[in-house]
Design a protein around this motif. Structure first.
Motif, PDB file in Angstrom:
ATOM      1  N   GLY A  33       0.810  -1.216   0.000  1.00  0.00           N
ATOM      2  CA  GLY A  33       0.000   0.000   0.000  1.00  0.00           C
ATOM      3  C   GLY A  33       0.841   1.262   0.000  1.00  0.00           C
ATOM      4  O   GLY A  33       0.525   2.239  -0.689  1.00  0.00           O
ATOM      5  N   VAL A  34       1.945   1.254   0.778  1.00  0.00           N
ATOM      6  CA  VAL A  34       2.835   2.416   0.804  1.00  0.00           C
ATOM      7  C   VAL A  34       3.471   2.634  -0.560  1.00  0.00           C
ATOM      8  O   VAL A  34       3.596   3.780  -1.033  1.00  0.00           O
ATOM      9  N   TRP A  36       2.261   1.783  -3.567  1.00  0.00           N
ATOM     10  CA  TRP A  36       1.258   2.304  -4.492  1.00  0.00           C
ATOM     11  C   TRP A  36       0.911   3.757  -4.175  1.00  0.00           C
ATOM     12  O   TRP A  36       0.713   4.567  -5.087  1.00  0.00           O
ATOM     13  N   PHE A  37       0.830   4.103  -2.897  1.00  0.00           N
ATOM     14  CA  PHE A  37       0.532   5.489  -2.526  1.00  0.00           C
ATOM     15  C   PHE A  37       1.660   6.421  -2.961  1.00  0.00           C
ATOM     16  O   PHE A  37       1.402   7.528  -3.447  1.00  0.00           O
ATOM     17  N   SER A  38       2.903   5.991  -2.786  1.00  0.00           N
ATOM     18  CA  SER A  38       4.040   6.815  -3.207  1.00  0.00           C
ATOM     19  C   SER A  38       4.013   7.060  -4.703  1.00  0.00           C
ATOM     20  O   SER A  38       4.233   8.181  -5.175  1.00  0.00           O
ATOM     21  N   PHE A  40       1.354   6.871  -6.684  1.00  0.00           N
ATOM     22  CA  PHE A  40       0.182   7.703  -6.986  1.00  0.00           C
ATOM     23  C   PHE A  40       0.433   9.163  -6.629  1.00  0.00           C
ATOM     24  O   PHE A  40       0.136  10.072  -7.404  1.00  0.00           O
ATOM     25  N   PHE A  41       1.033   9.401  -5.454  1.00  0.00           N
ATOM     26  CA  PHE A  41       1.285  10.772  -5.008  1.00  0.00           C
ATOM     27  C   PHE A  41       2.269  11.477  -5.946  1.00  0.00           C
ATOM     28  O   PHE A  41       2.069  12.637  -6.319  1.00  0.00           O
TER      29      PHE A  41
END
Length: 321
Positions: A33-34, A36-38, A40-41
């Motif tokens: 999750g981290v 993918w969030f990185s 995406f951000f």
């Protein structure tokens, strides 16, 4: 027992080969999750910056952006120019914030840089990969230095280029050949490393088959190895040039400045698009800052275009061995 062991080994081998695992514990899910969030951000922030810059410069996407030069005129000259051209004074900023000098200058710099860096880089990589004896101390020293040169700050290459021009007796530094020397030194390690990787990707069977038929090492390299590595070499060199086209620090050291004419040769004074954007973005005038935003999009389009060409070449000529 042996059957179970064989099955376990096969599953392990399959997992290692494919990179996939069915392990879904809490720690792995949080880590995924981290990641993918990185991703995406980062993509969202990049898109926001590009969109904001495009909106700010949208009023300057006209033909004057590509056909006119950057100029500064006094109020009296503006009035005279307005009467001569029949253009309102408030619209004159479009005629004095063009990027023709920077665009043509960057094209001249890229062509000259390619002429300097690509042949030398390919020749050096071919020697190191196909002919050099890796057991000698000087070849090992070259290997170490190549890895270190890729991490050297770009401004150092500008200082080195300025010193080279001084040794060559050039009186003026802000010329095409000066900027090209700085950029060629900058991308030379990248060209050498990517070319060596492309040569390593060619199977040894091709070399051995050519040598078995009586060809020399040079004939094998020239007729078999290098043609087979062309897709990788072309991709690496274009990506190196796309990096160089956006560099400004080494060009500052060789004295590139604003010009209001087209370059006509290797010794002509030249302007670079990144330096012009930096100078105009620092201006307090809103019209000039708007033109700088439009210039950023133009430079971004040039870089993306070069990257697209590299991808097309790789996909069209890539071979699977």
């Amino acid at each position: 027992m042996s059957t179970a062991t064989t099955t376990a080994r096969a599953v392990t081998t399959s997992t290692i080969a494919t990179g996939k695992s069915k392990d879904r514990n809490l720690a792995s899910l949080i880590f995924l999750g981290v990641l993918w969030f990185s991703l995406f951000f980062g993509v969202v922030v990049l898109l926001a910056l590009i969109i904001d810059t495009a909106i700010e410069g949208s009023g300057r996407f006209d033909h004057y952006l590509f056909t006119d030069y950057e100029k500064s005129i006094a109020h009296e000259q503006a009035q005279k120019f307005s009467e001569l051209r029949g253009i309102p004074v408030e619209d004159l900023s479009n005629h004095f914030t063009g990027f023709r000098g920077g665009i043509l200058g960057s094209l001249w710099l890229m062509i000259t840089t390619a002429l300097l860096a690509i042949p030398l880089g390919i020749a050096a990589a071919t020697y190191l990969e196909e002919f050099a004896d890796s057991s000698t101390w000087y070849n090992r020293m070259i290997e170490v230095n190549l890895q270190n040169l890729a991490a050297v700050p770009s401004i150092i290459y500008g200082m080195l280029a300025a010193a080279i021009m001084g040794l060559m007796g050039f009186q003026f530094k802000g010329i095409v050949i000066g900027g090209a020397i700085a950029l060629a030194l900058l991308i030379l390690p990248v060209v050498i490393i990517t070319t060596r990787e492309a040569l390593r990707a060619v199977p040894q069977d091709i070399r051995q088959g050519s040598l078995a038929l009586g060809a020399t090492v040079w004939q094998t390299t020239r007729r078999q190895t290098l043609p087979s590595a062309i897709p990788g070499i072309a991709t690496g060199t274009i990506l190196g040039l796309s990096r160089a086209i956006g560099e400004a620090a080494p060009l500052i050291m060789v004295g590139l400045a604003a010009v209001q004419w087209d370059p006509t040769g290797f010794t002509s004074k030249v302007e670079a698009l990144p330096m012009q954007i930096f100078r105009m973005a620092s201006s307090p005038q809103e019209a000039v800052q708007e033109a700088a935003s439009a210039g950023i999009i133009v430079l971004l389009a040039m870089i993306l275009g070069m990257n697209a060409i590299a991808i097309i070449i790789r996909n069209k000529f890539q071979r699977s061995w």
